[in-house]
Scaffold this motif. Structure first.
Motif, PDB file in Angstrom:
ATOM      1  N   GLU A 256     103.292 -25.818 -51.369  1.00  9.61           N
ATOM      2  CA  GLU A 256     102.978 -25.265 -52.694  1.00  9.61           C
ATOM      3  C   GLU A 256     101.754 -25.923 -53.308  1.00  9.61           C
ATOM      4  OE1 GLU A 256     106.654 -25.652 -54.842  1.00  9.61           O
ATOM      5  OE2 GLU A 256     107.637 -24.095 -53.629  1.00  9.61           O
ATOM      6  N   LEU A 257     101.663 -27.254 -53.198  1.00  8.74           N
ATOM      7  CA  LEU A 257     100.509 -27.948 -53.774  1.00  8.74           C
ATOM      8  C   LEU A 257      99.236 -27.610 -53.006  1.00  8.74           C
ATOM      9  CD1 LEU A 257      99.365 -29.774 -55.928  1.00  8.74           C
ATOM     10  CD2 LEU A 257     100.105 -31.751 -54.568  1.00  8.74           C
ATOM     11  N   SER A 258      99.337 -27.465 -51.700  1.00  5.26           N
ATOM     12  CA  SER A 258      98.183 -27.052 -50.895  1.00  5.26           C
ATOM     13  C   SER A 258      97.638 -25.713 -51.399  1.00  5.26           C
ATOM     14  CB  SER A 258      98.590 -26.933 -49.419  1.00  5.26           C
ATOM     15  OG  SER A 258      97.583 -26.295 -48.665  1.00  5.26           O
ATOM     16  N   ALA A 259      98.516 -24.751 -51.597  1.00  9.78           N
ATOM     17  CA  ALA A 259      98.098 -23.431 -52.082  1.00  9.78           C
ATOM     18  C   ALA A 259      97.476 -23.528 -53.479  1.00  9.78           C
ATOM     19  CB  ALA A 259      99.291 -22.475 -52.089  1.00  9.78           C
ATOM     20  N   ALA A 260      98.070 -24.348 -54.338  1.00  9.60           N
ATOM     21  CA  ALA A 260      97.552 -24.510 -55.702  1.00  9.60           C
ATOM     22  C   ALA A 260      96.159 -25.136 -55.688  1.00  9.60           C
ATOM     23  CB  ALA A 260      98.513 -25.349 -56.533  1.00  9.60           C
ATOM     24  N   LEU A 261      95.948 -26.147 -54.840  1.00 15.82           N
ATOM     25  CA  LEU A 261      94.632 -26.785 -54.756  1.00 15.82           C
ATOM     26  C   LEU A 261      93.591 -25.819 -54.201  1.00 15.82           C
ATOM     27  CD1 LEU A 261      95.689 -30.336 -53.495  1.00 15.82           C
ATOM     28  CD2 LEU A 261      94.794 -29.748 -55.770  1.00 15.82           C
ATOM     29  N   LYS A 262      93.971 -25.040 -53.204  1.00 16.61           N
ATOM     30  CA  LYS A 262      93.038 -24.047 -52.646  1.00 16.61           C
ATOM     31  C   LYS A 262      92.624 -23.036 -53.712  1.00 16.61           C
ATOM     32  CE  LYS A 262      94.577 -24.404 -47.862  1.00 16.61           C
ATOM     33  NZ  LYS A 262      95.295 -23.718 -46.765  1.00 16.61           N
ATOM     34  N   LYS A 263      93.577 -22.611 -54.547  1.00 13.87           N
ATOM     35  CA  LYS A 263      93.262 -21.671 -55.626  1.00 13.87           C
ATOM     36  C   LYS A 263      92.268 -22.270 -56.618  1.00 13.87           C
ATOM     37  CE  LYS A 263      97.388 -18.821 -55.706  1.00 13.87           C
ATOM     38  NZ  LYS A 263      98.597 -18.450 -56.453  1.00 13.87           N
ATOM     39  N   ARG A 264      92.247 -23.584 -56.715  1.00 11.89           N
ATOM     40  CA  ARG A 264      91.335 -24.269 -57.637  1.00 11.89           C
ATOM     41  C   ARG A 264      90.011 -24.632 -56.968  1.00 11.89           C
ATOM     42  NH1 ARG A 264      93.231 -25.775 -62.493  1.00 11.89           N
ATOM     43  NH2 ARG A 264      95.437 -25.540 -62.885  1.00 11.89           N
TER      44      ARG A 264
END
Length: 188
Positions: A146-154
């Motif tokens: 989940e954090l990986s996906a959130a960082l990629k979105k940023r």
């Protein structure tokens, strides 16, 4: 086992550099945004390599990347990339070097939006370390995915689920010390 007879995670039992890192840093809850960003960048450089290699070159990385100060690294251009690619003290991967520069810009964008990087990251685990299963074998987690996906979105790159999981372990967001390790209760 080391001379002090404490039981450690298997990966830290035979090497003095890894043992010192394990005992004093790995899994200790980190809340300093810049220090967390540095560790994430180093975990990106570690991909496909040994963590011992990265630790042995950590000071060279710090020197090459201006103490991992995102406000400086974000301004790196082709001249600095060329210098980094010639620096024998670091891992000379153009892809990883460019990712660090992109990630410095993404980090600064979070700050400019009025958010704190550490707070954003710790919010992903509701502000307290998640206990791993204690097996010492996990390379991924739901929290890391989940954090990986959130960082990629940023706008971050080189932050896949395996890298992010390892980073979350290093920063104490996930306590993955093995069940018998003397550090297992740290950060509970």
């Amino acid at each position: 086992m080391t001379s002090d007879d404490r039981t450690r995670c298997h990966w830290a039992r035979t090497d003095a550099l890894l043992q010192a890192y394990h005992d004093t840093e790995w899994g200790v809850p980190e809340h300093d945004s810049r220090a967390m960003w540095e560790k994430l960048m180093l975990d990106g450089f570690q991909a496909g390599l040994s963590w011992r290699l990265i630790l042995s070159r950590r000071e060279a990385f710090r020197e090459a990347f201006a103490g991992f100060r995102p406000e400086i690294v974000a301004g790196y251009g082709e001249r600095e990339i060329g210098q980094l690619l010639a620096n024998q003290g670091i891992i000379r991967s153009q892809t990883k070097i460019r990712a660090v520069i992109r990630n410095a810009r993404a980090y600064l964008a979070i700050q400019e939006a009025g958010k704190d990087f550490s707070g954003l990251v710790w919010d992903s685990v509701q502000g307290k370390p998640v206990m791993g299963d204690g097996s010492g074998t996990a390379t991924r987690s739901m929290a890391g995915n989940e954090l990986s996906a959130a960082l990629k979105k940023r706008g971050f790159s080189f932050v896949g689920p395996v890298i992010v999981h390892a980073w979350m372990q290093a920063c104490g967001l996930i306590n993955d010390h093995e069940t018998e390790c003397f550090c297992r209760t740290r950060g509970k």
